[in-house]
Design a protein around this motif. Sequence first.
Motif, PDB file in Angstrom:
ATOM      1  N   PRO A 282       0.832  -1.218   0.000  1.00  0.00           N
ATOM      2  CA  PRO A 282       0.000   0.000   0.000  1.00  0.00           C
ATOM      3  C   PRO A 282       0.861   1.260   0.000  1.00  0.00           C
TER       4      PRO A 282
ATOM      5  N   ARG B 240       2.243   4.611   1.522  1.00  0.00           N
ATOM      6  CA  ARG B 240       2.531   5.079   2.873  1.00  0.00           C
ATOM      7  C   ARG B 240       1.827   6.407   3.152  1.00  0.00           C
ATOM      8  N   LYS B 241       1.369   6.610   4.394  1.00  0.00           N
ATOM      9  CA  LYS B 241       0.766   7.869   4.819  1.00  0.00           C
ATOM     10  C   LYS B 241       1.593   8.441   5.967  1.00  0.00           C
TER      11      LYS B 241
ATOM     12  N   ALA C  91      -0.003   8.251   9.651  1.00  0.00           N
ATOM     13  CA  ALA C  91      -0.654   7.009  10.054  1.00  0.00           C
ATOM     14  C   ALA C  91       0.294   5.841   9.839  1.00  0.00           C
TER      15      ALA C  91
ATOM     16  N   ILE D 149       0.145   2.010   8.354  1.00  0.00           N
ATOM     17  CA  ILE D 149      -0.685   1.115   7.546  1.00  0.00           C
ATOM     18  C   ILE D 149      -0.303  -0.327   7.904  1.00  0.00           C
TER      19      ILE D 149
ATOM     20  N   TYR E 216      -1.151  -4.259   7.044  1.00  0.00           N
ATOM     21  CA  TYR E 216      -1.821  -5.089   6.049  1.00  0.00           C
ATOM     22  C   TYR E 216      -1.257  -6.502   6.103  1.00  0.00           C
TER      23      TYR E 216
ATOM     24  N   ALA F 107      -8.218   0.480  15.526  1.00  0.00           N
ATOM     25  CA  ALA F 107      -8.829   0.321  14.203  1.00  0.00           C
ATOM     26  C   ALA F 107      -9.315  -1.114  14.072  1.00  0.00           C
TER      27      ALA F 107
ATOM     28  N   LYS G 204      -6.465  -4.709   5.423  1.00  0.00           N
ATOM     29  CA  LYS G 204      -5.651  -3.498   5.489  1.00  0.00           C
ATOM     30  C   LYS G 204      -6.286  -2.550   6.500  1.00  0.00           C
TER      31      LYS G 204
ATOM     32  N   GLU H 271      -5.750   1.266   8.597  1.00  0.00           N
ATOM     33  CA  GLU H 271      -5.057   2.547   8.692  1.00  0.00           C
ATOM     34  C   GLU H 271      -5.253   3.102  10.093  1.00  0.00           C
TER      35      GLU H 271
ATOM     36  N   PRO I 162      -4.429   6.170  12.542  1.00  0.00           N
ATOM     37  CA  PRO I 162      -3.901   7.530  12.654  1.00  0.00           C
ATOM     38  C   PRO I 162      -2.908   7.637  13.804  1.00  0.00           C
TER      39      PRO I 162
ATOM     40  N   LEU J 170       4.875   1.208   7.242  1.00  0.00           N
ATOM     41  CA  LEU J 170       4.077   0.123   6.672  1.00  0.00           C
ATOM     42  C   LEU J 170       4.451  -1.153   7.405  1.00  0.00           C
TER      43      LEU J 170
END
Length: 323
Positions: free
Chosen positions: A90, A92-93, A96, A98, A100, A134, A145, A147, A149, A188
């Motif tokens: 995925p 990357r943010k 956050a 991630i 998965y 989450a 997956k 996410e 924060p 990740l």
Amino acid sequence: MKTTSKLGADQIADAIERSYGGLDNIRGSAVRGLLRIREAKTNSRRRDLENAQKSGDTDAVRRYTAMVAAGQQMIAVLRRDAEISATKIPERKHDAVIVYGQVARQNKAQVDPVTSARVAVFDQTQEAMGKQLAVTTTDNQGHFKLEVPIAGQVTDSQNVRLGYVAAFDQNGQKVLAARTIPLLAGSLSYRDLLITGDSAQEWTVDTSKPQAPTEDRVCAADEWVVRGRVTDDGGTGLPDLIVTVHDKDFLFDDRLGQAKTDQNGYYSLSYRTEDFRDLIERKPDIYIDVMNKEGRQLYTSKRAIRYEAGRVEIINAVISSPK
């Protein structure tokens, strides 16, 4: 006058992730090639077994039966590794983490994806799962997956707290499999949640005294940690046992480290990236063996391998008393 520009941390991280994708393609191609070879060899041994059965050669039947069984186990491992290599990474943010991976159930040499399983991420108190951060359910291939924060929280990998990603039973009460993850903004984390016959027992939260030694931070950049507790059926810690961590490989497994359990059954050991990494493998696939002072094996988690292990893994062991 020639000028040079400095790369920021985010640009470096993005470049590393792109290179990981290329390495995964190389690794996946190598694994698929090995899988085809192993399938062909196992099919050949299966034909040899059929001929031996027709001729009544009992020694050959015994030998080829063992070869076919070993080949089927290797095929299951390679198929699983091929699935992991084919998993899309995925994006990357920056604010956050991630998480998965895939939830699967292992029954002997067969590994089957678990669909519609509840998967959640928790933060970590001293020795238990804390607040749920989450939650999601797996798709028709067992993939998930999440996410999480992490805005305003630590982004320093030297001092990041740990969390858990866990798969639950249908009632959402019993933990079937769980893995540690770093709660680090911008990261990740791929985690396989492999459910075996003793997964629930291994991951039952133990809040009894004495407390486990706490390690709330991820170690140095080149250090990986495995820790846990060895107990008997009643939950009593077993001291002075030898715990060895192995990296599962195609041909020969590598020994990554060894430690002795303390008076309460806890152990902890670390190893370095150079101990396992090569062109194909960028994360280890680990399991533990537990032996007594005489070298007799009391426990192994080889049937519940932690594929793509994280920087910190907790592997507990329950040793049944002799009947």
